[in-house]
Motif scaffolding. Structure first.
Motif, PDB file in Angstrom:
ATOM      1  N   GLN A   1       6.755 -16.252  -5.851  1.00 46.03           N
ATOM      2  CA  GLN A   1       5.673 -16.444  -6.994  1.00 46.03           C
ATOM      3  C   GLN A   1       4.325 -16.535  -6.176  1.00 46.03           C
ATOM      4  O   GLN A   1       3.921 -17.818  -5.881  1.00 46.03           O
ATOM      5  N   ILE A   2       3.934 -15.510  -5.641  1.00 42.62           N
ATOM      6  CA  ILE A   2       2.621 -15.301  -5.079  1.00 42.62           C
ATOM      7  C   ILE A   2       1.687 -14.510  -5.504  1.00 42.62           C
ATOM      8  O   ILE A   2       2.206 -13.448  -6.062  1.00 42.62           O
ATOM      9  N   PRO A   3       0.380 -14.547  -5.321  1.00 45.44           N
ATOM     10  CA  PRO A   3      -0.542 -13.114  -5.767  1.00 45.44           C
ATOM     11  C   PRO A   3      -0.065 -12.180  -4.925  1.00 45.44           C
ATOM     12  O   PRO A   3       0.169 -12.221  -3.665  1.00 45.44           O
ATOM     13  N   TRP A   4      -0.032 -10.743  -5.547  1.00 47.51           N
ATOM     14  CA  TRP A   4       0.233  -9.647  -4.949  1.00 47.51           C
ATOM     15  C   TRP A   4      -0.768  -8.695  -5.419  1.00 47.51           C
ATOM     16  O   TRP A   4      -1.306  -8.449  -6.692  1.00 47.51           O
ATOM     17  N   ARG A   5      -0.644  -7.513  -4.572  1.00 42.45           N
ATOM     18  CA  ARG A   5      -1.338  -6.367  -4.854  1.00 42.45           C
ATOM     19  C   ARG A   5      -0.711  -5.075  -4.501  1.00 42.45           C
ATOM     20  O   ARG A   5       0.064  -5.110  -3.548  1.00 42.45           O
ATOM     21  N   THR A   6      -1.015  -4.107  -5.207  1.00 40.69           N
ATOM     22  CA  THR A   6      -0.372  -2.748  -4.810  1.00 40.69           C
ATOM     23  C   THR A   6      -1.384  -1.597  -5.412  1.00 40.69           C
ATOM     24  O   THR A   6      -1.920  -1.820  -6.380  1.00 40.69           O
ATOM     25  N   GLY A   7      -1.231  -0.413  -4.634  1.00 43.47           N
ATOM     26  CA  GLY A   7      -2.048   0.681  -5.073  1.00 43.47           C
ATOM     27  C   GLY A   7      -1.537   1.883  -4.372  1.00 43.47           C
ATOM     28  O   GLY A   7      -0.477   1.980  -3.654  1.00 43.47           O
ATOM     29  N   PHE A   8      -2.169   3.049  -4.799  1.00 40.52           N
ATOM     30  CA  PHE A   8      -1.712   4.296  -4.325  1.00 40.52           C
ATOM     31  C   PHE A   8      -3.073   5.329  -4.226  1.00 40.52           C
ATOM     32  O   PHE A   8      -4.060   4.909  -4.556  1.00 40.52           O
ATOM     33  N   VAL A   9      -2.626   6.472  -3.546  1.00 45.04           N
ATOM     34  CA  VAL A   9      -3.597   7.489  -3.522  1.00 45.04           C
ATOM     35  C   VAL A   9      -3.130   8.823  -4.359  1.00 45.04           C
ATOM     36  O   VAL A   9      -2.078   8.746  -4.877  1.00 45.04           O
ATOM     37  N   PRO A  10      -4.329   9.678  -4.368  1.00 38.79           N
ATOM     38  CA  PRO A  10      -3.761  10.873  -5.355  1.00 38.79           C
ATOM     39  C   PRO A  10      -2.758  11.932  -5.084  1.00 38.79           C
ATOM     40  O   PRO A  10      -1.640  12.060  -5.488  1.00 38.79           O
TER      41      PRO A  10
ATOM     42  N   MET B   1       1.040  -1.279  -0.007  1.00 38.42           N
ATOM     43  CA  MET B   1       0.138   0.007  -0.050  1.00 38.42           C
ATOM     44  C   MET B   1       0.920   1.225   0.048  1.00 38.42           C
ATOM     45  O   MET B   1       1.730   1.421   1.141  1.00 38.42           O
ATOM     46  N   SER B   2       0.959   1.969  -1.166  1.00 43.04           N
ATOM     47  CA  SER B   2       1.595   3.135  -1.369  1.00 43.04           C
ATOM     48  C   SER B   2       2.980   3.263  -0.752  1.00 43.04           C
ATOM     49  O   SER B   2       3.438   3.955   0.092  1.00 43.04           O
ATOM     50  N   GLY B   3       3.697   2.200  -1.264  1.00 43.33           N
ATOM     51  CA  GLY B   3       5.011   2.034  -0.872  1.00 43.33           C
ATOM     52  C   GLY B   3       5.723   0.880  -1.882  1.00 43.33           C
ATOM     53  O   GLY B   3       5.047  -0.004  -2.232  1.00 43.33           O
ATOM     54  N   SER B   4       7.152   1.327  -2.122  1.00 41.08           N
ATOM     55  CA  SER B   4       7.670   0.299  -2.939  1.00 41.08           C
ATOM     56  C   SER B   4       9.403   0.420  -2.500  1.00 41.08           C
ATOM     57  O   SER B   4       9.798   1.454  -2.093  1.00 41.08           O
ATOM     58  N   ALA B   5       9.827  -0.634  -2.727  1.00 42.13           N
ATOM     59  CA  ALA B   5      11.329  -0.851  -2.372  1.00 42.13           C
ATOM     60  C   ALA B   5      12.265  -0.419  -3.500  1.00 42.13           C
ATOM     61  O   ALA B   5      13.441  -0.490  -3.294  1.00 42.13           O
TER      62      ALA B   5
END
Length: 559
Positions: free
Chosen positions: A340-349, A242-246
């Motif tokens: 190899q697993i399901p993953w999700r990511t997202g962000f806000v305005p 959620m709203s973050g990346s390495a």
């Protein structure tokens, strides 16, 4: 970063006392784990559902004394019944996202909070488990029930929630670049908590084969790190960033960790650290008072509170059974080497709100940034200090400015855009783009979301210390997944906020059980939007702020 970063995913430092859900005066629940028995506490959620809470549960030995700057140590079994009815201290931290921040917390902080419904929706069937990693830029945050209240998830009767703490700042990420102090202690703390979950979650009715690891801001970046770490393989079966990346510039591995550790020693008054062996250096740093060590971060800043995330992960230049990551995560992810697993990511305005608002609303800071724009702008966003970087940054964000005054009254709000792109949205976009590059060999489906729902509350209240409207800001989606009683009033039962919360909670609970159903990305990925029109809209292309032009700009400037 977390009031919440973050994270970088941003986190407010709030008291560790329990608030929010109503305590139920019944006999305390008890559960025995591998280390001993726990006595918890019953609560009744805002929605009227009872749940069990086990608060301040230790998952590793206190990292104090000789254990400071060491990998987490096993917790020793106890006799009798451990009192898990109250929360323990947050980790030592200085939250520079708040004005006049003081150092708070304790080194004895490796605890988790666990919540389970009293009445399961499907009795007799093991429940999915959600393990949450808070944000805060690796320098702030906690597992506080007042901020990450479980009520909304407990009301479903379908999941167990675990919220964990981990060492921060120098305590969590200082490294000498060798085995004396290998670093990444905060990430290894998270790993230790995941191992605790695997050992014990079945005793609470959870399914160890259905563990979703989710985090926000720096917590989201942490999740991505666990996806790449051999140490974490098999400890979770779903991942949410959620709203973050390495892949953000602020997360780049520290190039010379020993030099930085020596600079830290100078900052606390240790004489001649460069003449010390690494063993001598760490012994000296272990003698420094924890609060003084926390305060000294101010001496490692180049302007105002920057760099925010001065401490973050390092590459461990050897491989053994305790190595978290031995290669640059940017390289590992680009090669497609992750679980190899399901993953999700997202962000806000408005992702940049956690930091941009402090500058935007302070005329003195704006003037200082303008005066030193050619030096500060590249450094703030991890670019090289050269003519190309200066030219590109000015043309994209401040084209109506001048060489001597980049920021004007007309383009002032662009400060929010540059922080949003550099810290959060570009790294997320790059994460997805590099996944798409390996789509033919990947077995792990993904889905994307965009949370643009604007409710009555916003974390901008804490980032800006005002009630001004800055749109949907970094961390705002957290209040729809968790009950944040210490931050905001509860939603009215029949309000649009309550309806939006129900949709978001269901979105996560379904993922915890079913993963991603239609998550194959080709050249583009669909994005599920949570918007104010009371419908969820699927976008079949990258959206504004998550597009190819932005990716091309930051990729070039960082090259």
């Amino acid at each position: 970063m977390d009031a919440h970063f973050v994270t970088f995913a941003l986190i407010l430092l709030i008291s560790s006392g329990i608030s929010g859900s109503k305590d139920t005066p019944n006999i305390s629940p008890q559960t025995c784990v591998s280390e001993g028995c726990l006595r918890g506490r019953y609560f009744t959620s805002y929605g009227g559902k009872r749940f069990e809470a086990y608060l301040g549960v230790p998952f590793a030995a206190p990292p104090v004394g000789e254990y400071r700057f060491k990998n987490p140590q096993a917790i020793q079994p106890w006799t009798g019944v451990y009192d898990a009815s109250f929360e323990r201290s947050k980790c030592v931290q200085k939250n520079d996202l708040l004005p006049n921040a003081a150092v708070e917390g304790s080194e004895d902080c490796l605890y988790l909070n666990l919540y389970k419904p009293v009445t399961a929706k499907n009795p007799g069937k093991p429940m999915a488990v959600m393990v949450f990693i808070h944000g805060g830029g690796y320098f702030a945050g906690s597992a506080s029930m007042g901020e990450f209240g479980p009520d909304r998830l407990m009301d479903t009767g379908e999941v167990i929630l675990v919220v964990i703490q981990y060492r921060l700042g120098a305590f969590g990420f200082l490294s000498t670049g060798d085995r004396v102090a290998p670093g990444n202690f905060g990430l290894k703390d998270q790993n230790a908590a995941l191992r605790w979950v695997q050992r014990n979650i079945a005793r609470f009715g959870g399914d160890p084969a259905l563990v979703t690891l989710l985090g926000q801001s720096a917590g989201g970046a942490s999740v991505q790190m666990h996806m790449m770490s051999p140490l974490s393989k098999g400890l979770f079966s779903r991942a949410v960033m959620m709203s973050g990346s390495a892949l953000g510039f602020w997360h780049r591995p520290i190039e010379d960790p020993l030099k930085f550790a020596q600079e830290q020693a100078v900052a606390v008054g240790i004489a001649s650290p460069t003449s010390m062996s690494t063993e001598e250096l760490i012994r000296a740093l272990r003698e420094v008072d924890a609060i003084e060590l926390g305060k000294s971060i101010d001496n490692l800043k180049f302007w105002f509170v920057y760099p925010l995330a001065a401490y973050h992960p390092v590459v461990e230049n050897y491989v053994d059974s305790e190595t978290f990551i031995s290669e640059d995560p940017n390289v590992v992810w680009a090669r497609g080497e992750y679980h190899q697993i399901p993953w999700r990511t997202g962000f806000v305005p408005n992702e940049g709100a956690f930091s941009s608002l402090q500058i935007l609303l302070n005329a003195s800071l704006v003037a200082e940034l303008n005066e030193h724009a050619e030096s500060y702008m590249p450094r703030l966003f991890g670019c090289k200090e050269n003519e190309k970087s200066r030219r590109m940054l000015r043309q994209r964000f401040f084209p109506d400015g001048t060489d001597t005054q980049w920021i004007t009254d007309a383009n002032l709000n662009k400060i929010q855009d540059i922080f949003s792109e550099a810290f959060i949205t570009y790294p997320i976009a790059l994460t997805v783009k590099q996944y798409v590059d390996h789509v033919e060999t990947n077995k792990n489906p993904i889905d994307l979301y965009y949370f643009s729902f604007k409710g009555n509350h916003s974390h901008s209240k804490y980032f800006s210390n005002t009630d001004l409207d800055f749109g949907v800001c970094h961390s705002d989606d957290l209040s729809y997944l968790f009950r944040s009683k210490d931050l905001f009033d509860d939603f009215e039962p029949d309000s649009p906020e309550t309806a939006a919360s129900a949709k978001l909670v269901d979105y996560y609970v379904r993922f915890a059980y079913d993963g991603v159903q239609d998550g194959t990305c080709q050249k583009k990925c669909a994005i599920l939007e949570f918007a104010n029109d009371a419908s969820q809209q699927v976008k079949t292309d990258y959206m504004d702020g998550f597009d190819d032009e932005m990716i091309a700009f930051w990729t070039e400037i960082y090259s």
